[in-house]
Design a protein around this motif. Structure first.
Motif, PDB file in Angstrom:
ATOM      1  N   VAL A 146      50.074  43.095  28.321  1.00 47.51           N
ATOM      2  CA  VAL A 146      49.013  42.336  28.975  1.00 47.51           C
ATOM      3  C   VAL A 146      48.859  40.905  28.460  1.00 47.51           C
ATOM      4  CG1 VAL A 146      47.727  44.470  29.400  1.00 47.51           C
ATOM      5  CG2 VAL A 146      47.222  43.128  27.356  1.00 47.51           C
ATOM      6  N   ARG A 147      48.177  40.132  29.268  1.00 47.27           N
ATOM      7  CA  ARG A 147      47.731  38.800  28.845  1.00 47.27           C
ATOM      8  C   ARG A 147      46.506  39.003  27.948  1.00 47.27           C
ATOM      9  NH1 ARG A 147      48.478  34.179  32.623  1.00 47.27           N
ATOM     10  NH2 ARG A 147      46.476  33.567  31.758  1.00 47.27           N
ATOM     11  N   ARG A 148      46.410  38.245  26.894  1.00 49.86           N
ATOM     12  CA  ARG A 148      45.273  38.358  25.983  1.00 49.86           C
ATOM     13  C   ARG A 148      43.972  37.991  26.698  1.00 49.86           C
ATOM     14  NH1 ARG A 148      45.139  34.371  21.148  1.00 49.86           N
ATOM     15  NH2 ARG A 148      44.623  33.080  22.918  1.00 49.86           N
ATOM     16  N   ARG A 206      45.058  35.604  38.447  1.00 45.57           N
ATOM     17  CA  ARG A 206      43.956  36.291  39.134  1.00 45.57           C
ATOM     18  C   ARG A 206      44.477  37.541  39.829  1.00 45.57           C
ATOM     19  NH1 ARG A 206      42.224  31.301  42.562  1.00 45.57           N
ATOM     20  NH2 ARG A 206      44.483  31.328  42.612  1.00 45.57           N
ATOM     21  N   LEU A 207      43.757  38.637  39.661  1.00 46.54           N
ATOM     22  CA  LEU A 207      44.169  39.907  40.255  1.00 46.54           C
ATOM     23  C   LEU A 207      43.158  40.375  41.282  1.00 46.54           C
ATOM     24  CD1 LEU A 207      45.321  40.057  37.114  1.00 46.54           C
ATOM     25  CD2 LEU A 207      46.018  42.264  37.943  1.00 46.54           C
ATOM     26  N   SER A 208      43.661  40.974  42.337  1.00 44.95           N
ATOM     27  CA  SER A 208      42.801  41.575  43.356  1.00 44.95           C
ATOM     28  C   SER A 208      42.314  42.929  42.830  1.00 44.95           C
ATOM     29  CB  SER A 208      43.588  41.777  44.649  1.00 44.95           C
ATOM     30  OG  SER A 208      44.574  42.787  44.477  1.00 44.95           O
ATOM     31  N   GLY A 209      41.347  43.495  43.517  1.00 40.90           N
ATOM     32  CA  GLY A 209      40.882  44.831  43.160  1.00 40.90           C
ATOM     33  C   GLY A 209      41.995  45.856  43.265  1.00 40.90           C
ATOM     34  N   ALA A 210      42.824  45.730  44.304  1.00 35.93           N
ATOM     35  CA  ALA A 210      43.944  46.665  44.484  1.00 35.93           C
ATOM     36  C   ALA A 210      44.933  46.551  43.325  1.00 35.93           C
ATOM     37  CB  ALA A 210      44.652  46.405  45.812  1.00 35.93           C
ATOM     38  N   GLU A 211      45.192  45.335  42.864  1.00 36.87           N
ATOM     39  CA  GLU A 211      46.112  45.143  41.738  1.00 36.87           C
ATOM     40  C   GLU A 211      45.533  45.756  40.464  1.00 36.87           C
ATOM     41  OE1 GLU A 211      48.386  41.029  43.086  1.00 36.87           O
ATOM     42  OE2 GLU A 211      46.417  40.888  42.122  1.00 36.87           O
ATOM     43  N   LYS A 212      44.246  45.567  40.230  1.00 34.85           N
ATOM     44  CA  LYS A 212      43.605  46.148  39.039  1.00 34.85           C
ATOM     45  C   LYS A 212      43.650  47.678  39.089  1.00 34.85           C
ATOM     46  CE  LYS A 212      40.533  42.275  38.089  1.00 34.85           C
ATOM     47  NZ  LYS A 212      39.134  41.817  38.026  1.00 34.85           N
ATOM     48  N   ARG A 213      43.396  48.241  40.258  1.00 34.65           N
ATOM     49  CA  ARG A 213      43.444  49.703  40.394  1.00 34.65           C
ATOM     50  C   ARG A 213      44.860  50.227  40.185  1.00 34.65           C
ATOM     51  NH1 ARG A 213      39.828  48.221  44.315  1.00 34.65           N
ATOM     52  NH2 ARG A 213      41.371  48.305  45.998  1.00 34.65           N
ATOM     53  N   HIS A 214      45.848  49.479  40.681  1.00 34.11           N
ATOM     54  CA  HIS A 214      47.247  49.877  40.490  1.00 34.11           C
ATOM     55  C   HIS A 214      47.594  49.908  38.999  1.00 34.11           C
ATOM     56  CE1 HIS A 214      51.568  50.175  41.061  1.00 34.11           C
ATOM     57  NE2 HIS A 214      51.677  49.196  40.180  1.00 34.11           N
ATOM     58  N   VAL A 215      47.204  48.871  38.281  1.00 35.75           N
ATOM     59  CA  VAL A 215      47.485  48.817  36.842  1.00 35.75           C
ATOM     60  C   VAL A 215      46.776  49.960  36.123  1.00 35.75           C
ATOM     61  CG1 VAL A 215      47.129  47.477  34.724  1.00 35.75           C
ATOM     62  CG2 VAL A 215      47.985  46.350  36.783  1.00 35.75           C
ATOM     63  N   GLY A 240      43.530  40.914  29.804  1.00 34.47           N
ATOM     64  CA  GLY A 240      43.706  42.336  29.531  1.00 34.47           C
ATOM     65  C   GLY A 240      44.558  43.045  30.571  1.00 34.47           C
ATOM     66  N   PHE A 241      45.188  42.270  31.447  1.00 33.88           N
ATOM     67  CA  PHE A 241      46.056  42.816  32.493  1.00 33.88           C
ATOM     68  C   PHE A 241      47.430  42.166  32.403  1.00 33.88           C
ATOM     69  CE2 PHE A 241      41.941  43.828  34.314  1.00 33.88           C
ATOM     70  CZ  PHE A 241      42.161  45.089  34.858  1.00 33.88           C
ATOM     71  N   PRO A 242      48.442  42.795  32.996  1.00 31.23           N
ATOM     72  CA  PRO A 242      49.748  42.135  33.051  1.00 31.23           C
ATOM     73  C   PRO A 242      49.635  40.807  33.791  1.00 31.23           C
ATOM     74  CG  PRO A 242      49.947  44.444  33.691  1.00 31.23           C
ATOM     75  CD  PRO A 242      48.474  44.130  33.609  1.00 31.23           C
ATOM     76  N   GLY A 243      50.566  39.913  33.515  1.00 27.75           N
ATOM     77  CA  GLY A 243      50.600  38.629  34.203  1.00 27.75           C
ATOM     78  C   GLY A 243      50.982  38.794  35.659  1.00 27.75           C
ATOM     79  N   GLY A 244      50.804  37.724  36.421  1.00 30.25           N
ATOM     80  CA  GLY A 244      51.094  37.762  37.848  1.00 30.25           C
ATOM     81  C   GLY A 244      52.519  38.158  38.180  1.00 30.25           C
ATOM     82  N   GLY A 245      53.465  37.845  37.299  1.00 28.85           N
ATOM     83  CA  GLY A 245      54.861  38.198  37.540  1.00 28.85           C
ATOM     84  C   GLY A 245      55.090  39.694  37.632  1.00 28.85           C
ATOM     85  N   TYR A 246      54.245  40.477  36.993  1.00 35.48           N
ATOM     86  CA  TYR A 246      54.332  41.940  37.077  1.00 35.48           C
ATOM     87  C   TYR A 246      54.311  42.390  38.536  1.00 35.48           C
ATOM     88  CZ  TYR A 246      52.623  46.788  36.822  1.00 35.48           C
ATOM     89  OH  TYR A 246      52.465  48.141  36.974  1.00 35.48           O
ATOM     90  N   PHE A 247      53.535  41.686  39.342  1.00 30.38           N
ATOM     91  CA  PHE A 247      53.340  42.073  40.735  1.00 30.38           C
ATOM     92  C   PHE A 247      54.424  41.553  41.666  1.00 30.38           C
ATOM     93  CE2 PHE A 247      49.315  42.217  38.561  1.00 30.38           C
ATOM     94  CZ  PHE A 247      48.918  43.522  38.822  1.00 30.38           C
ATOM     95  N   CYS A 248      55.424  40.881  41.112  1.00 27.76           N
ATOM     96  CA  CYS A 248      56.560  40.395  41.913  1.00 27.76           C
ATOM     97  C   CYS A 248      57.729  41.375  41.888  1.00 27.76           C
ATOM     98  CB  CYS A 248      57.012  39.024  41.403  1.00 27.76           C
ATOM     99  SG  CYS A 248      55.755  37.754  41.584  1.00 27.76           S
ATOM    100  N   ASP A 249      57.546  42.518  41.251  1.00 29.84           N
ATOM    101  CA  ASP A 249      58.595  43.538  41.167  1.00 29.84           C
ATOM    102  C   ASP A 249      58.856  44.129  42.549  1.00 29.84           C
ATOM    103  OD1 ASP A 249      60.059  45.956  40.747  1.00 29.84           O
ATOM    104  OD2 ASP A 249      59.301  46.057  38.704  1.00 29.84           O
TER     105      ASP A 249
END
Length: 134
Positions: free
Chosen positions: A77-79, A109-118, A82-91
Motif C-alpha cells: 500500500v501507499r503510506r 484516488r479510489l472509487s468505492g468499488a476499488e476500495k471494496r475490491h481491495v 493505506g491502499f495500493p497505488g493507482g497502477g494496481y488497478f491497471c492490471d
C-alpha cells in the motif's frame, strides 16, 4: 532464508534472490494480517519506485499465481492512503468494474468499488496465508 540466484565467482558478491526475500516479508505480513508500504519494500531492498519495484512485486505475484495462491499486491500500500497505488488497478486480470486505463495509473484516488475490491482481495490473502494455512 531465500537462497541466492547464483554462486559468486572469485571475489564477486553473491546476488540475493530479491523476489524470494520479498516473498518472505510479504508472507509474514499476510500471516499477521498486516499491510506493507511501497516505501518499506524500497527501503528494505534498496530499490527505487517505478519499474524495479513493479518488477519485484510482479515477480513475487507471478510465483504465487503459478503455485495456485493469491498474490500479495493488495496488501502492498501507499503510506498516505493505506491502499495500493493507482497502477494496481491497471492490471489486465482485474474485473472491468475496477480496471483502469494505464493513463489513470498514477491517480491515488479510489472509487468505492476499488476500495471494496481491495478489501475482498485482502481478506482472501489473509485467509489463505493465515494461521489455519500454516
Amino acid at each position: 532464508m531465500a537462497k541466492s540466484r547464483r554462486a559468486p565467482k572469485g571475489n564477486e558478491p553473491e546476488t540475493p534472490d530479491l523476489p524470494g526475500l520479498a516473498r518472505e516479508l510479504l508472507l509474514s505480513a499476510a500471516r499477521g494480517r498486516r499491510t506493507v508500504t511501497y516505501g518499506q519494500l524500497m527501503k528494505k531492498f534498496k530499490i527505487s519506485r517505478g519499474r524495479r519495484l513493479t518488477a519485484l512485486i510482479g515477480a513475487v505475484d507471478r510465483g504465487e499465481s503459478a503455485a495456485g495462491a493469491p498474490g500479495f499486491a493488495a496488501i502492498i500500500v501507499r503510506r498516505d492512503t493505506g491502499f495500493p497505488g493507482g497502477g494496481y488497478f491497471c492490471d489486465d486480470d482485474l474485473p472491468p468494474a475496477v480496471s483502469r486505463p494505464r493513463g489513470r495509473g498514477t491517480d491515488p484516488r479510489l472509487s468505492g468499488a476499488e476500495k471494496r475490491h481491495v478489501a475482498a482481495r485482502r481478506r482472501e490473502i489473509w485467509e489463505f496465508y493465515g494461521p489455519k494455512a500454516q
